[in-house]
Design a protein around this motif. Sequence first.
Motif, short mmCIF file in Angstrom:
data_model
loop_
_atom_site.label_atom_id
_atom_site.label_comp_id
_atom_site.label_asym_id
_atom_site.label_seq_id
_atom_site.Cartn_x
_atom_site.Cartn_y
_atom_site.Cartn_z
N GLU A 22 0.76 -1.18 -0.19
CA GLU A 22 -0.06 0.03 0.01
C GLU A 22 0.75 1.37 -0.16
OE1 GLU A 22 -3.38 0.53 -0.38
OE2 GLU A 22 -3.82 -1.68 -0.38
N VAL A 23 1.98 1.35 0.87
CA VAL A 23 2.66 2.49 1.10
C VAL A 23 3.54 2.69 -0.25
CG1 VAL A 23 4.46 3.46 2.41
CG2 VAL A 23 2.58 2.49 3.55
N GLY A 24 4.06 1.63 -0.74
CA GLY A 24 4.99 1.36 -2.03
C GLY A 24 4.23 2.21 -3.23
N GLU A 25 2.74 2.28 -3.10
CA GLU A 25 2.07 2.80 -4.57
C GLU A 25 1.81 4.29 -4.08
OE1 GLU A 25 -1.69 0.53 -4.46
OE2 GLU A 25 -0.50 -1.33 -5.19
N VAL A 26 2.13 4.91 -2.96
CA VAL A 26 2.18 6.24 -2.84
C VAL A 26 2.97 7.03 -3.81
CG1 VAL A 26 2.23 8.20 -1.09
CG2 VAL A 26 1.08 6.20 -0.48
N ALA A 27 2.60 7.94 -4.51
CA ALA A 27 3.59 8.80 -5.40
C ALA A 27 4.77 9.48 -4.37
CB ALA A 27 2.72 9.95 -6.01
N GLY A 28 5.92 9.18 -5.10
CA GLY A 28 7.08 9.89 -4.26
C GLY A 28 7.87 8.79 -3.37
N VAL A 29 7.20 7.63 -3.06
CA VAL A 29 7.77 6.81 -2.19
C VAL A 29 8.86 5.92 -3.25
CG1 VAL A 29 7.60 4.63 -0.94
CG2 VAL A 29 5.94 6.49 -0.44
N THR A 30 10.03 5.91 -2.54
CA THR A 30 11.06 5.15 -3.37
C THR A 30 11.45 4.09 -2.53
OG1 THR A 30 12.90 6.35 -2.41
CG2 THR A 30 12.16 7.32 -4.42
N ASP A 31 11.36 3.78 -1.21
CA ASP A 31 11.49 2.37 -0.53
C ASP A 31 10.57 2.59 0.64
OD1 ASP A 31 12.93 0.01 -0.12
OD2 ASP A 31 14.24 1.16 1.60
N VAL A 32 10.30 1.37 1.30
CA VAL A 32 9.52 1.30 2.40
C VAL A 32 10.21 -0.02 3.28
CG1 VAL A 32 7.37 0.47 3.53
CG2 VAL A 32 7.42 1.64 1.12
N ASP A 33 10.43 0.31 4.45
CA ASP A 33 11.18 -0.80 5.26
C ASP A 33 10.19 -1.05 6.58
OD1 ASP A 33 13.28 -2.61 6.14
OD2 ASP A 33 13.51 -1.09 7.67
N VAL A 34 9.86 -2.29 6.93
CA VAL A 34 8.91 -2.43 7.71
C VAL A 34 9.51 -3.32 8.78
CG1 VAL A 34 6.63 -3.38 8.43
CG2 VAL A 34 6.95 -2.22 6.34
N VAL A 43 9.82 5.10 5.59
CA VAL A 43 9.37 5.50 4.23
C VAL A 43 10.36 6.37 3.77
CG1 VAL A 43 7.55 6.33 2.59
CG2 VAL A 43 7.00 4.95 4.71
N THR A 44 11.03 5.89 2.41
CA THR A 44 11.73 6.86 1.91
C THR A 44 11.48 7.45 0.63
OG1 THR A 44 13.69 5.31 2.64
CG2 THR A 44 14.32 6.85 0.98
N GLY A 45 11.55 9.02 0.39
CA GLY A 45 11.24 9.43 -0.79
C GLY A 45 10.42 10.93 -0.46
N ALA A 46 10.20 11.57 -1.32
CA ALA A 46 9.26 12.80 -1.03
C ALA A 46 7.71 12.62 -1.35
CB ALA A 46 9.99 13.63 -2.24
N ALA A 47 7.42 11.77 -0.41
CA ALA A 47 5.89 11.43 -0.36
C ALA A 47 5.29 12.35 0.73
CB ALA A 47 5.53 9.95 -0.12
N ASP A 48 4.00 12.77 0.39
CA ASP A 48 2.90 13.34 1.34
C ASP A 48 2.64 12.58 2.46
OD1 ASP A 48 0.22 14.45 2.22
OD2 ASP A 48 0.91 16.07 1.11
N ASP A 49 2.98 13.19 3.68
CA ASP A 49 2.73 12.48 4.83
C ASP A 49 1.19 11.93 5.05
OD1 ASP A 49 3.46 11.75 7.73
OD2 ASP A 49 1.85 13.15 8.07
N SER A 50 0.36 12.85 4.73
CA SER A 50 -1.03 12.54 4.79
C SER A 50 -1.48 11.06 3.87
CB SER A 50 -2.12 13.60 4.42
OG SER A 50 -1.82 14.02 3.24
N LEU A 51 -0.80 11.19 2.64
CA LEU A 51 -1.18 9.99 1.83
C LEU A 51 -0.29 8.89 2.43
CD1 LEU A 51 -0.39 11.88 -1.63
CD2 LEU A 51 -2.74 11.14 -0.41
N VAL A 52 0.58 8.85 2.86
CA VAL A 52 1.50 7.93 3.77
C VAL A 52 0.59 7.07 4.62
CG1 VAL A 52 3.48 7.07 4.95
CG2 VAL A 52 3.74 8.28 2.90
N ARG A 53 0.30 7.88 5.57
CA ARG A 53 -0.75 7.74 6.44
C ARG A 53 -2.04 7.04 6.27
NH1 ARG A 53 0.69 9.56 11.74
NH2 ARG A 53 2.41 11.20 11.75
N ALA A 54 -2.58 7.69 5.10
CA ALA A 54 -3.99 7.00 4.55
C ALA A 54 -3.55 5.57 3.93
CB ALA A 54 -4.19 7.94 3.40
#
Length: 64
Positions: A22-34, A43-54
């Motif tokens: 889900e988080v990997g599909e957010v625009a601007g996300v280049t990497d997700v480590d869980v 979350v690595t990249g220039a993604a909007d915080d509210s979109l990552v939370r959503a």
Amino acid sequence: MSTTYNVTGMTCGHCVASVKEEVGEVAGVTDVDVDLSTGLVTVTGAADDSLVRAAIKEAGYQVT
């Protein structure tokens, strides 16, 4: 740039995969480590915080 979120409700590998997908599909996300053991999602990249939370909520988990 990276941002770390404290996510509750993850209990297994499937949870990790769901959040990554889900988080990997957010625009601007280049990497997700869980990290399942700590509940931290980095979350690595220039993604909007509210979109990552959503996206985390969409996967079925809460950001605290």
